[in-house]
Design a protein around this motif. Structure first.
Motif, PDB file in Angstrom:
ATOM      1  N   GLU A 130      -1.394 -10.239   0.512  1.00 34.61           N
ATOM      2  CA  GLU A 130      -2.252 -10.284   1.691  1.00 34.61           C
ATOM      3  C   GLU A 130      -1.548  -9.649   2.884  1.00 34.61           C
ATOM      4  OE1 GLU A 130      -4.899 -13.535   4.230  1.00 34.61           O
ATOM      5  OE2 GLU A 130      -3.859 -14.118   2.383  1.00 34.61           O
ATOM      6  N   GLY A 131      -2.293  -8.818   3.598  1.00 33.64           N
ATOM      7  CA  GLY A 131      -1.774  -8.167   4.791  1.00 33.64           C
ATOM      8  C   GLY A 131      -1.161  -6.806   4.558  1.00 33.64           C
ATOM      9  N   GLU A 132      -0.937  -6.420   3.299  1.00 35.65           N
ATOM     10  CA  GLU A 132      -0.322  -5.124   3.034  1.00 35.65           C
ATOM     11  C   GLU A 132      -1.321  -3.984   3.231  1.00 35.65           C
ATOM     12  OE1 GLU A 132       3.337  -5.579  -0.012  1.00 35.65           O
ATOM     13  OE2 GLU A 132       1.366  -5.672  -0.971  1.00 35.65           O
ATOM     14  N   SER A 133      -0.794  -2.826   3.577  1.00 33.99           N
ATOM     15  CA  SER A 133      -1.622  -1.625   3.697  1.00 33.99           C
ATOM     16  C   SER A 133      -1.788  -0.987   2.323  1.00 33.99           C
ATOM     17  CB  SER A 133      -0.984  -0.628   4.666  1.00 33.99           C
ATOM     18  OG  SER A 133       0.342  -0.308   4.263  1.00 33.99           O
ATOM     19  N   VAL A 134      -2.985  -0.446   2.072  1.00 28.67           N
ATOM     20  CA  VAL A 134      -3.308   0.159   0.779  1.00 28.67           C
ATOM     21  C   VAL A 134      -3.921   1.534   1.011  1.00 28.67           C
ATOM     22  CG1 VAL A 134      -4.648  -0.029  -1.349  1.00 28.67           C
ATOM     23  CG2 VAL A 134      -3.733  -2.095  -0.264  1.00 28.67           C
ATOM     24  N   VAL A 135      -3.354   2.545   0.369  1.00 28.18           N
ATOM     25  CA  VAL A 135      -3.929   3.888   0.373  1.00 28.18           C
ATOM     26  C   VAL A 135      -4.689   4.082  -0.930  1.00 28.18           C
ATOM     27  CG1 VAL A 135      -3.448   6.370   0.381  1.00 28.18           C
ATOM     28  CG2 VAL A 135      -2.082   4.817   1.810  1.00 28.18           C
ATOM     29  N   VAL A 136      -5.951   4.487  -0.825  1.00 23.91           N
ATOM     30  CA  VAL A 136      -6.758   4.784  -2.001  1.00 23.91           C
ATOM     31  C   VAL A 136      -7.118   6.266  -1.968  1.00 23.91           C
ATOM     32  CG1 VAL A 136      -8.825   4.248  -3.323  1.00 23.91           C
ATOM     33  CG2 VAL A 136      -7.703   2.442  -1.994  1.00 23.91           C
ATOM     34  N   LYS A 152     -10.087  -4.896   0.180  1.00 20.90           N
ATOM     35  CA  LYS A 152     -10.535  -5.644   1.353  1.00 20.90           C
ATOM     36  C   LYS A 152     -10.820  -7.101   1.005  1.00 20.90           C
ATOM     37  CE  LYS A 152     -11.053  -4.440   4.941  1.00 20.90           C
ATOM     38  NZ  LYS A 152     -10.101  -4.385   6.089  1.00 20.90           N
ATOM     39  N   LEU A 153     -11.481  -7.324  -0.140  1.00 22.92           N
ATOM     40  CA  LEU A 153     -11.799  -8.689  -0.548  1.00 22.92           C
ATOM     41  C   LEU A 153     -10.532  -9.515  -0.758  1.00 22.92           C
ATOM     42  CD1 LEU A 153     -14.694  -8.040  -3.102  1.00 22.92           C
ATOM     43  CD2 LEU A 153     -14.879  -9.345  -0.978  1.00 22.92           C
ATOM     44  N   TRP A 154      -9.457  -8.866  -1.215  1.00 27.37           N
ATOM     45  CA  TRP A 154      -8.227  -9.574  -1.537  1.00 27.37           C
ATOM     46  C   TRP A 154      -7.222  -9.585  -0.387  1.00 27.37           C
ATOM     47  CZ3 TRP A 154      -7.821  -6.931  -7.009  1.00 27.37           C
ATOM     48  CH2 TRP A 154      -8.800  -7.499  -7.850  1.00 27.37           C
ATOM     49  N   GLY A 155      -7.665  -9.222   0.807  1.00 28.53           N
ATOM     50  CA  GLY A 155      -6.845  -9.451   1.986  1.00 28.53           C
ATOM     51  C   GLY A 155      -5.930  -8.327   2.423  1.00 28.53           C
ATOM     52  N   ALA A 156      -6.185  -7.099   1.983  1.00 25.55           N
ATOM     53  CA  ALA A 156      -5.363  -5.978   2.450  1.00 25.55           C
ATOM     54  C   ALA A 156      -5.432  -5.903   3.976  1.00 25.55           C
ATOM     55  CB  ALA A 156      -5.847  -4.668   1.844  1.00 25.55           C
ATOM     56  N   GLY A 157      -4.288  -5.642   4.598  1.00 25.35           N
ATOM     57  CA  GLY A 157      -4.259  -5.562   6.053  1.00 25.35           C
ATOM     58  C   GLY A 157      -4.930  -4.320   6.595  1.00 25.35           C
ATOM     59  N   ARG A 158      -4.771  -3.200   5.886  1.00 29.72           N
ATOM     60  CA  ARG A 158      -5.376  -1.939   6.314  1.00 29.72           C
ATOM     61  C   ARG A 158      -5.611  -1.092   5.071  1.00 29.72           C
ATOM     62  NH1 ARG A 158      -6.320   0.501  11.068  1.00 29.72           N
ATOM     63  NH2 ARG A 158      -6.113   2.762  11.332  1.00 29.72           N
ATOM     64  N   VAL A 159      -6.840  -0.657   4.873  1.00 25.49           N
ATOM     65  CA  VAL A 159      -7.177   0.203   3.740  1.00 25.49           C
ATOM     66  C   VAL A 159      -7.397   1.612   4.261  1.00 25.49           C
ATOM     67  CG1 VAL A 159      -8.824   0.690   1.898  1.00 25.49           C
ATOM     68  CG2 VAL A 159      -8.197  -1.681   2.414  1.00 25.49           C
ATOM     69  N   ILE A 160      -6.599   2.532   3.730  1.00 22.89           N
ATOM     70  CA  ILE A 160      -6.647   3.936   4.140  1.00 22.89           C
ATOM     71  C   ILE A 160      -7.222   4.738   2.979  1.00 22.89           C
ATOM     72  CG2 ILE A 160      -5.278   5.932   4.849  1.00 22.89           C
ATOM     73  CD1 ILE A 160      -3.143   3.752   5.759  1.00 22.89           C
ATOM     74  N   ALA A 161      -8.362   5.364   3.200  1.00 24.19           N
ATOM     75  CA  ALA A 161      -9.022   6.150   2.167  1.00 24.19           C
ATOM     76  C   ALA A 161      -8.767   7.631   2.387  1.00 24.19           C
ATOM     77  CB  ALA A 161     -10.525   5.883   2.192  1.00 24.19           C
ATOM     78  N   THR A 162      -8.652   8.366   1.283  1.00 21.34           N
ATOM     79  CA  THR A 162      -8.650   9.823   1.384  1.00 21.34           C
ATOM     80  C   THR A 162      -9.796  10.360   0.543  1.00 21.34           C
ATOM     81  OG1 THR A 162      -7.280  10.493  -0.526  1.00 21.34           O
ATOM     82  CG2 THR A 162      -6.128   9.714   1.441  1.00 21.34           C
ATOM     83  N   ALA A 163     -10.418  11.417   1.032  1.00 21.14           N
ATOM     84  CA  ALA A 163     -11.531  12.047   0.328  1.00 21.14           C
ATOM     85  C   ALA A 163     -11.681  13.471   0.845  1.00 21.14           C
ATOM     86  CB  ALA A 163     -12.819  11.261   0.511  1.00 21.14           C
ATOM     87  N   SER A 164     -12.359  14.300   0.056  1.00 20.93           N
ATOM     88  CA  SER A 164     -12.359  15.734   0.331  1.00 20.93           C
ATOM     89  C   SER A 164     -13.426  16.198   1.313  1.00 20.93           C
ATOM     90  CB  SER A 164     -12.522  16.506  -0.986  1.00 20.93           C
ATOM     91  OG  SER A 164     -13.733  16.132  -1.632  1.00 20.93           O
ATOM     92  N   THR A 165     -14.487  15.415   1.511  1.00 23.18           N
ATOM     93  CA  THR A 165     -15.572  15.843   2.401  1.00 23.18           C
ATOM     94  C   THR A 165     -15.905  14.742   3.402  1.00 23.18           C
ATOM     95  OG1 THR A 165     -17.394  14.973   1.051  1.00 23.18           O
ATOM     96  CG2 THR A 165     -16.568  17.179   0.499  1.00 23.18           C
ATOM     97  N   GLU A 166     -16.606  15.137   4.457  1.00 18.92           N
ATOM     98  CA  GLU A 166     -16.994  14.169   5.480  1.00 18.92           C
ATOM     99  C   GLU A 166     -17.910  13.097   4.904  1.00 18.92           C
ATOM    100  OE1 GLU A 166     -19.133  14.038   9.899  1.00 18.92           O
ATOM    101  OE2 GLU A 166     -18.527  15.957   9.015  1.00 18.92           O
ATOM    102  N   ARG A 200       4.993   3.229   7.762  1.00 15.31           N
ATOM    103  CA  ARG A 200       4.922   3.580   6.356  1.00 15.31           C
ATOM    104  C   ARG A 200       3.933   2.645   5.644  1.00 15.31           C
ATOM    105  NH1 ARG A 200       8.948   6.654   4.025  1.00 15.31           N
ATOM    106  NH2 ARG A 200      10.406   7.569   5.506  1.00 15.31           N
ATOM    107  N   VAL A 201       3.479   3.047   4.457  1.00 11.54           N
ATOM    108  CA  VAL A 201       2.430   2.289   3.757  1.00 11.54           C
ATOM    109  C   VAL A 201       3.026   1.478   2.611  1.00 11.54           C
ATOM    110  CG1 VAL A 201       0.656   3.954   4.393  1.00 11.54           C
ATOM    111  CG2 VAL A 201       1.897   4.262   2.237  1.00 11.54           C
ATOM    112  N   ASP A 202       2.329   0.395   2.248  1.00 14.10           N
ATOM    113  CA  ASP A 202       2.853  -0.525   1.242  1.00 14.10           C
ATOM    114  C   ASP A 202       2.434  -0.167  -0.181  1.00 14.10           C
ATOM    115  OD1 ASP A 202       4.127  -2.407   3.079  1.00 14.10           O
ATOM    116  OD2 ASP A 202       2.079  -2.848   3.720  1.00 14.10           O
ATOM    117  N   VAL A 203       1.169   0.221  -0.374  1.00 13.28           N
ATOM    118  CA  VAL A 203       0.646   0.492  -1.712  1.00 13.28           C
ATOM    119  C   VAL A 203      -0.153   1.786  -1.679  1.00 13.28           C
ATOM    120  CG1 VAL A 203      -0.967  -0.294  -3.511  1.00 13.28           C
ATOM    121  CG2 VAL A 203       0.517  -1.948  -2.351  1.00 13.28           C
ATOM    122  N   VAL A 204       0.063   2.623  -2.693  1.00 15.33           N
ATOM    123  CA  VAL A 204      -0.732   3.842  -2.865  1.00 15.33           C
ATOM    124  C   VAL A 204      -1.292   3.859  -4.276  1.00 15.33           C
ATOM    125  CG1 VAL A 204      -0.752   6.374  -2.890  1.00 15.33           C
ATOM    126  CG2 VAL A 204       0.691   5.160  -1.229  1.00 15.33           C
TER     127      VAL A 204
END
Length: 319
Positions: A130-136, A152-166, A200-204
């Motif tokens: 809980e509270g860790e940052s996650v890059v998807v 998000k449901l499991w308490g990630a502190g910040r979820v950072i998404a990457t994707a190719s289009t808007e 820096r991020v915790d999980v990728v």
């Protein structure tokens, strides 16, 4: 029965619609009338025989199906060695899951590979706290769209998404990501730190490969973990030097879903039961990505390879 068959390995052009005899279930197997089959990026590797497990010809591709058994049960299943792109298929009983009322084929197929993968990435491989940052990475795809929601449901502190289009980045935000950035950033290391408020991020979670993997490893915080589960770019990352992991006490972990069925305790069944309940509770949803008929299966593989898709793609074997 109608089926898609491969008699020579290659690109989408090797996928050919044919008539084949109905399969016969052997000991420990279940015969399923297929209502929908899942279309996955891994299927494009299967077609060219570049997957982790080698294929033999002739081959009916496809590893996941939804349908009805002879005794009338609605199920979703993982096949053994292909067979999913067909009107009928057999699957091991051990990888066949009864679908609860209130869960449609799209959702069931979204969970059996992509959902189970996302669950295992976060719970078993990354051990998200809980509270860790996650890059998807590829956050609008089948695994990514589920992983964003579960994180998000499991308490990630910040979820950072990457994707190719808007549009894909907007989808990731709609699913609960806190920030979404372009997957084509020239310096992904700096982009991920900036997206995490300079830290820096915790999980990728990474299925891209190549420079994205290399730069994501460089963005990990102390005791950060990168879980590698695919190589959509078809570019290999640089070899990981163990001594370099000491610099920030980081870890690089691989995950391939079939290995989870070797674990004690029916781990994948636990994952499916939990995610089915989240769906029924209105806390988790599948993202429809489009449906193709048998005559459109080459186009489906072209779309997958070009990364034009988002969400869950389905094949209707009766169309």
């Amino acid at each position: 029965m109608r089926a898609i068959q491969i008699t020579a390995f290659g690109g989408p052009e090797v996928l050919t619609e044919v008539e084949l005899p109905d399969p016969v279930a052997g000991p420990g197997e279940v015969l399923i009338d297929v209502s929908r089959a899942g279309l996955n990026y891994a299927d494009t590797h299967q077609a060219e025989n570049s997957y982790l497990s080698s294929m033999t010809l002739p081959l009916v591709p496809g590893g996941e199906i939804a349908g009805v058994t002879a005794d009338g049960k609605r199920v979703v299943a993982l096949t053994s060695g292909g067979g999913g792109y067909a009107q009928k298929a057999v699957a091991p009983a051990a990888t066949t899951f009864e679908v609860p009322d209130g869960v449609d084929d799209l959702t069931a197929l979204s969970l059996v590979v992509q959902g189970a993968t996302a669950w295992l990435l976060l719970r078993k491989s990354a051990h998200l706290a809980e509270g860790e940052s996650v890059v998807v990475h590829a956050a609008a795809g089948g695994v990514g769209s589920i992983a964003v929601q579960l994180a998000k449901l499991w308490g990630a502190g910040r979820v950072i998404a990457t994707a190719s289009t808007e549009d894909k980045r907007k989808l990731a935000l709609d699913l609960g990501a806190d920030v979404a950035i372009s997957s084509t950033e020239e310096d992904m290391t700096e982009a991920l730190r900036e997206a995490n408020n300079g830290r820096r991020v915790d999980v990728v979670l990474d299925m891209t490969g190549g420079a994205v993997t290399d730069q994501s490893v460089a963005a990990l915080a102390a005791f950060g973990r990168l879980v590698f589960y695919g190589m959509a770019s078809r570019e290999r990352p640089k070899p990981v030097q163990p001594v370099n992991l000491l610099v920030h006490s980081t870890a690089v972990i691989g995950m391939w879903l079939p290995h989870a069925f070797r674990l004690p305790g029916r781990v994948v069944h636990t994952a499916m039961d939990e995610m089915f309940q989240l769906v029924l509770d209105g806390k988790l949803r599948a993202v429809p990505g489009g449906e193709y008929g048998m005559s459109d299966v080459r186009q489906a593989h072209e779309d997958l390879r070009a990364r034009r898709t988002s969400g869950k793609l389905l094949l209707d074997p009766n169309r």
